[in-house]
Design a protein around this motif. Structure first.
Motif, PDB file in Angstrom:
ATOM      1  N   ASN A  13       0.847  -1.192   0.000  1.00 15.46           N
ATOM      2  CA  ASN A  13       0.000   0.000   0.000  1.00 15.46           C
ATOM      3  C   ASN A  13       0.886   1.246   0.000  1.00 15.46           C
ATOM      4  N   ASN A  63       0.645   5.156   0.542  1.00 15.63           N
ATOM      5  CA  ASN A  63      -0.338   6.028   1.173  1.00 15.63           C
ATOM      6  C   ASN A  63       0.076   7.498   1.214  1.00 15.63           C
ATOM      7  N   SER A  83      -1.119  10.470   3.881  1.00 14.31           N
ATOM      8  CA  SER A  83      -1.765  10.488   5.196  1.00 14.31           C
ATOM      9  C   SER A  83      -1.916  11.928   5.674  1.00 14.31           C
ATOM     10  N   SER A 101      -9.378   4.213   1.088  1.00 11.13           N
ATOM     11  CA  SER A 101      -9.328   5.314   2.054  1.00 11.13           C
ATOM     12  C   SER A 101      -9.563   4.727   3.441  1.00 11.13           C
ATOM     13  N   ASP A 107      -5.998   8.145   5.684  1.00 15.77           N
ATOM     14  CA  ASP A 107      -5.045   7.615   4.714  1.00 15.77           C
ATOM     15  C   ASP A 107      -5.764   7.415   3.383  1.00 15.77           C
ATOM     16  N   GLY A 165      -4.767   5.996  -0.783  1.00 19.25           N
ATOM     17  CA  GLY A 165      -3.667   5.529  -1.603  1.00 19.25           C
ATOM     18  C   GLY A 165      -4.009   4.431  -2.564  1.00 19.25           C
TER      19      GLY A 165
END
Length: 283
Positions: free
Chosen positions: A38, A40, A42, A228, A272, A274
């Motif tokens: 993942n 991300n 943030s 998300s 988060d 991504g």
């Protein structure tokens, strides 16, 4: 027969073979396990009362955006439409089934804050970005599979545990505070025994995801996804390097404030967002 017509015929044959291959790898039910990475962004969303801000000599606290990465492993079971939902695939052409799964992951975390206050009679903004590693994530979720299991919509409930005892930080200001502190400054925050015993390391999270599964064969798929995740975190105390603590003591004139001062209203929530990339194995 001209070249254009022949080219169209060949294209139709290739497309037909491709579609038949995709149908060949349609998965109906059974165990699923996967590995994914993942990537991300943030965004920290702090919330704090004015009473707790006054303890630090700050007038406000806002969040900022950073970058993190983590890897996840999932194990679940797909309940197919034919057996578990009382219908034929022809009747449920868009619905393939539903899965339940558990996941565990490890990666990095981010917390970014912007606070404003008066330091030595001058109004200033302080920026501090903190990076944690490792952060352990876990969760239980469900996915709805559509379009012959090619598309998955998921919801996961879980949490994260911050396991870093020396997080890295970057601190800087919008004005020159060299008379009190030399900025920008990078270093590590040493988490004391008091903080280890009293600071809450666990955050609760809710994750929404959309994934596309591309079969390689009847057992393996490539996963491409977006997601998300909203994280709720109440640390109870606030960590900071000694240099910023000294700035609060001198510049902000709060000699009684320390990292052992309780901050009962402080929430360092985050969101988060991504991309996911991984492999999924079935059967």
């Amino acid at each position: 027969m001209n070249r254009k017509f022949l080219s169209n015929i060949i294209s139709i044959i290739i497309l037909t073979i491709s579609l038949n291959s995709i149908n060949l790898y349609g998965f109906e039910e059974g165990f699923i396990w996967g590995l994914r990475a993942n990537f991300n962004g943030s965004a920290t969303l702090p919330s704090i009362s004015q009473e707790d801000l006054d303890k630090m000599g700050a007038s406000f606290m806002k969040g900022s955006v950073g970058y993190t990465m983590d890897g996840e492993a999932e194990l679940g079971y797909l309940f197919g439409v034919d057996r578990w939902f009382g219908g034929k695939k022809s009747e449920f052409s868009k619905f393939s089934g539903m899965s339940l799964y558990v996941s565990v992951g490890v990666g990095s975390g981010f917390s970014g804050m912007v606070s404003g206050g008066t330091f030595g009679g001058t109004s200033a903004k302080m920026f501090i970005n903190i990076n944690y590693a490792p952060v352990i994530s876990f969760g239980v979720g469900s996915k709805l599979y559509l379009l012959e299991s090619r598309l998955a919509l998921g919801l996961q409930l879980g949490g994260k545990i911050i396991a870093d005892t020396s997080p890295e930080y970057l601190a800087y200001s919008d004005i020159d505070l060299s008379s009190v502190i030399k900025l920008p400054e990078m270093g590590e925050i040493v988490v004391t025994d008091f903080m280890m015993k009293n600071m809450n390391p666990v955050m609760f999270s809710i994750k929404l995801m959309l994934e596309y599964n591309q079969p390689i064969n009847d057992r393996v798929e490539i996963i491409l996804g977006i997601y998300s995740r909203f994280n709720i975190y109440k640390p109870k105390y606030i960590t900071m390097p000694d240099s910023l603590l000294n700035l609060i003591h001198t510049g902000a004139q709060r000699p009684n404030f320390s990292t052992e001062t309780p901050m009962s209203s402080l929430y360092l929530n985050s969101i988060d967002f991504g991309l996911s990339l991984g492999l999924q194995f079935r059967g």
